[in-house]
Write an enzyme that holds these catalytic residues in place. Sequence first.
Site, mmCIF file in Angstrom:
data_model
loop_
_atom_site.group_PDB
_atom_site.id
_atom_site.type_symbol
_atom_site.label_atom_id
_atom_site.label_comp_id
_atom_site.label_asym_id
_atom_site.label_seq_id
_atom_site.Cartn_x
_atom_site.Cartn_y
_atom_site.Cartn_z
ATOM 1 N N GLU B 195 -15.417 -62.878 96.127
ATOM 2 C CA GLU B 195 -14.565 -62.605 97.037
ATOM 3 C C GLU B 195 -13.840 -61.223 96.400
ATOM 4 O O GLU B 195 -13.221 -60.257 97.123
ATOM 5 C CB GLU B 195 -13.513 -63.443 97.654
ATOM 6 C CG GLU B 195 -13.136 -63.199 99.246
ATOM 7 C CD GLU B 195 -12.650 -64.505 99.632
ATOM 8 O OE1 GLU B 195 -13.271 -64.835 100.698
ATOM 9 O OE2 GLU B 195 -11.686 -65.064 99.264
ATOM 10 N N GLU B 198 -15.660 -58.039 95.886
ATOM 11 C CA GLU B 198 -16.020 -57.616 97.135
ATOM 12 C C GLU B 198 -14.909 -56.948 97.918
ATOM 13 O O GLU B 198 -14.938 -55.720 98.179
ATOM 14 C CB GLU B 198 -16.584 -58.719 97.982
ATOM 15 C CG GLU B 198 -17.099 -58.083 99.584
ATOM 16 C CD GLU B 198 -17.172 -59.133 100.553
ATOM 17 O OE1 GLU B 198 -16.769 -60.172 100.188
ATOM 18 O OE2 GLU B 198 -17.336 -58.649 101.794
ATOM 19 N N CYS B 215 -13.531 -68.742 103.657
ATOM 20 C CA CYS B 215 -13.755 -69.834 102.973
ATOM 21 C C CYS B 215 -13.481 -71.081 104.135
ATOM 22 O O CYS B 215 -13.695 -72.138 104.006
ATOM 23 C CB CYS B 215 -13.022 -70.135 101.696
ATOM 24 S SG CYS B 215 -11.548 -69.325 101.578
ATOM 25 N N SER B 235 -15.105 -61.496 104.865
ATOM 26 C CA SER B 235 -15.645 -61.392 103.588
ATOM 27 C C SER B 235 -17.162 -62.246 103.800
ATOM 28 O O SER B 235 -17.240 -62.900 104.577
ATOM 29 C CB SER B 235 -14.981 -62.255 102.616
ATOM 30 O OG SER B 235 -15.686 -62.391 101.507
ATOM 31 N N LYS B 274 -16.305 -78.413 107.978
ATOM 32 C CA LYS B 274 -17.377 -78.561 106.992
ATOM 33 C C LYS B 274 -18.706 -79.198 107.318
ATOM 34 O O LYS B 274 -19.622 -78.638 106.788
ATOM 35 C CB LYS B 274 -16.853 -78.971 105.705
ATOM 36 C CG LYS B 274 -15.748 -78.334 105.044
ATOM 37 C CD LYS B 274 -16.234 -77.211 104.117
ATOM 38 C CE LYS B 274 -14.946 -76.231 103.607
ATOM 39 N NZ LYS B 274 -15.456 -74.903 103.352
ATOM 40 N N GLU B 277 -20.376 -76.344 108.714
ATOM 41 C CA GLU B 277 -20.768 -75.529 108.082
ATOM 42 C C GLU B 277 -22.065 -75.839 107.296
ATOM 43 O O GLU B 277 -22.869 -75.035 107.158
ATOM 44 C CB GLU B 277 -19.680 -75.222 107.157
ATOM 45 C CG GLU B 277 -19.839 -73.886 106.259
ATOM 46 C CD GLU B 277 -18.847 -73.965 105.098
ATOM 47 O OE1 GLU B 277 -17.881 -72.910 105.220
ATOM 48 O OE2 GLU B 277 -18.928 -74.660 104.418
ATOM 49 N N GLU B 282 -28.112 -70.487 107.391
ATOM 50 C CA GLU B 282 -28.112 -69.688 106.079
ATOM 51 C C GLU B 282 -27.790 -70.520 104.918
ATOM 52 O O GLU B 282 -27.904 -70.089 103.904
ATOM 53 C CB GLU B 282 -26.976 -68.678 106.331
ATOM 54 C CG GLU B 282 -26.905 -67.700 107.612
ATOM 55 C CD GLU B 282 -26.057 -68.531 108.678
ATOM 56 O OE1 GLU B 282 -26.547 -68.482 109.853
ATOM 57 O OE2 GLU B 282 -25.102 -69.092 108.397
ATOM 58 N N CYS B 419 -6.103 -76.636 104.043
ATOM 59 C CA CYS B 419 -6.753 -77.911 103.712
ATOM 60 C C CYS B 419 -5.811 -79.068 103.368
ATOM 61 O O CYS B 419 -6.516 -80.294 103.830
ATOM 62 C CB CYS B 419 -7.670 -77.557 102.426
ATOM 63 S SG CYS B 419 -8.468 -76.301 102.336
#
Lengths: 434, 486
Positions: B195, B198, B215, B235, B274, B277, B282, B419
């Site tokens: 990250e 990037e 994230c 990102s 999550k 996710e 992907e 979190c």
Amino acid sequence: MRRVFYIAALVCLLVATLSHVTALPVSAADGDAVILIDGKQASEYAEISKGAHTVAARSEAEIVCVAVYENGQFKAASFHAPLTYDFPDSGAEIALFCLDSAFRPLRDAVRVRQGAAFAKLVYSGAAVCYDLYNEDYPDFEDYTVRLKVVTDNGKIADIREIAGYRLNTQTPTNDVNAGLLADAAKTIPGVIITKQSANIAEADAVTGATCSSDAIARAVADALTHTPEPYEESSGEASAPIADGVYSGSAHCLTGYLNYMVDVDVTVKDGVVTEIQDRTLKTPMSSNDKVLYSVAWRSVSKGIAKAKMKADAFQSADGVTGATVSTAGINAAVRNALKTRSAATKESGDLYAPEGISLYARVYPVVAVKNNRIANIRIVPGKESDTEALEAFAGEIVASQSVAGLTWPDAIQDDAFSIANLTDQILYGKGVLK
Amino acid sequence: MSGKTITRREFLRGGVCALFGAAAVSVFGKDFLSPETARASESASGVDTTSFSIARDVSKCIGCGKCVEMCSGRQGLDILKLAVRDGKPVSALKYAETLSESACIGCGQCARHCPSGAITVKDALSVVNAALNNANYQRVVWQFAPSAQHIIGEEFRVLTGADMSKKIASAVRKLGPRNLAFSTDFGADITIMEEATEFVNCFKRGEKKPFMTSCCPGWVNYVELTAPDMIPHLSSCKSPMEMLGALIKSYLPEKTGLSASEIFHVAVMPCTAKKYERAREEMTVDGVRAVDAVLTVTEFKNLLMSKGIDLASLPDGEYDSLFDGTSGAGRIFGATGGVCEAAMRTAYYLLTGQEPPTIEFTSLRGNDGVKTAEVTIDGETIRACAVNGIANVKDMIEDIRNGTCPYDFIEVMACRGGCSGGGGTPILFGDEGVRHRGLYQYDASSAVKSSHNNRTLSEIYAEYLSSPCSTVAETLLHTSYRSRKI
Ligand code: SF4
Ligand code: SF4
């Protein structure tokens, strides 16, 4: 009027809100808050006994209140306010407004049920014995029977202090009446306790003292419609006059959904209660506790100002609909103040408590912080907590000014962990604990 | 464990559920009890299992309104409402029939606060238990989120925020010899390498301004469902969980000679989003799922209890060695502002070849809604910002749309406190800071404080991934987004 007697199992009244959203729900539950009138669901309550009913009302301030009852069971009440509304003060008004208009028929049942928060309660009641044509006793004059009913967890446990008075006075009645009453008092309380009902049969009445027997039963029924007071072993004992001063007292309000301490400072002047200062609302409370407490506090405090109560015979204001536990709590706190006569304690610092936790009616700490140090931790105990052991444990936290490195004593390990961890959680963000 | 397998919270939940048969609600606004409201509630009946994160069973709802308060109050979202059915208040979806048709981001805050079990986290324990008993899996690999390692203790009478990583490592050993344990800290270090690289590239070229982190799956969901015009700012990095997952299904098989399908990979997260996710198209490596199951902290606690493992009384252990070097930067991912801070440490290094003068960006810490920091390099300033809680992102997005957003780098975490306040964690009384405390203490005491100084990771880059944002890294560690606007 028919005698109404309520048998209760469980009512939950819950107001659950988080502070940042101004919604104010109140509810009562569960399946078994059925009203029994003389052992049966009475026909005059038919309109609430069948089907579901919703009552909605809208106040001037655009506050909507909705109340639901079903098959004679109090289901739920909720309040909905514009997002800008300022709670909890207004919440008190709304709660009162809604419960009062929607639940009038049920409120006494709820009140008695809520009173069961204090495991043992004392109810005072009276009834008049009229007996115009008793030829055996020409001296007979009508008299008032006063007595106290002690309930334990919703059951009638004892009937005591049965005494006769001349009508509408505090003067004892004549000896004949007193004798008749004493006769009746030998058996009637037993009958009522066995039946768990004040509806005694004619055959139960003591021969020759039917009027007095009946008066006892009616006085018991009357007592149960009043707001109870917490049971105290020493009640009725004479005490010295109370000197002028400010006294402080507290009481614990604990039910399935409420758990908090009431704290008051009582000012006595010339033997009269002139003022009651509330400190309860200064302690962080969950919103449900706060709303119900505010409702009770308003009503009680207004009453006190008017009534000029005698300090040595403090009589509580009557129960406030939907907030009876809180009312009883205030009265108990005042009486404790007048009984122990402990000097008023000034606030010991900023108070912190885990808001919202009382929903679970479990042990939690109220922490007083002064000069960025823990000055004191008061334990608000749950239903079965060992308060003494927990206080000792809390003392360790105060002494070390830290929750690190403590061990949880075996017998109280869950509660002790709660106290330590909650203290940590509520004080860390304030920078008191590192 | 002698009869202490039920925690206080479980006990309370059970008790509370039994106690409150009915309760009331909060419906906002004036349309309360309007026919419209009533109609909408009609269709909201039954069990809704269409979300990957949470399940709704309205028949259990007691109408207390906690879920609405979390969703519209704390989270500032508009998914749930209270409706009236059969004269009773019940939780209902505001605009949709099912969760999958709503803009629900799966943050789980409603489930976390629901006292009656009407909204619950989708449980993956049965899947995990089946895998533990399935001999076809040569390895069951566990990864533990940074915050999860500091929260799980609360369930075992350990004070909030304490680092339980050593106990967790032992607990995984107890689950059997096939089990391996890693810390997601390592995934977080990979994330920072990717990250920050990037970001630095974009920053130099003036692209993607502002550059936004990816994230937090709750935040990614929000972008895809509600604000797809922010996709160009996101990102392309996968989350730490998925990055480590990708290595667990590629690098680990290579090292051990196993095939990826012989490995079952469980992630223990503070997060319910999550769960969605991991199921995204992907998130596979050569057709194999990178993460096979996501357990919340609470579910992991339940697993340990069901097996009679008392975490607090275990001896200390160590995570397995393949991904064992971690950094303080990876650990602070569990707090709001932590990703931003970790990224700034490494971005500074990438731009200057030097460590930043002060490694701690304290202005990015704490529980405020928006926190900022500035890093000046050769007269050029990077403006970094951390958005704490999805409710605070709306204004930020408006600013971006109006071109008035001053920031170059924006971290967004959907739950308050990051979190540490996730939907898969126990309810907290007070500030999430008490959980952050442990994370920052760990950072302060760790020898390696920046992701680019993680030795093991550098070796893996040298050996396997070549360099951050290389072609290999792009395939394994980066992803793409699409509008799912509702
Ligand atoms: S998971 Fe989050 S976004 Fe979805 S309904 Fe619950 S609180 Fe709202
Ligand atoms: S779904 Fe749960 S939190 Fe929401 S109103 Fe119903 S019982 Fe309360």
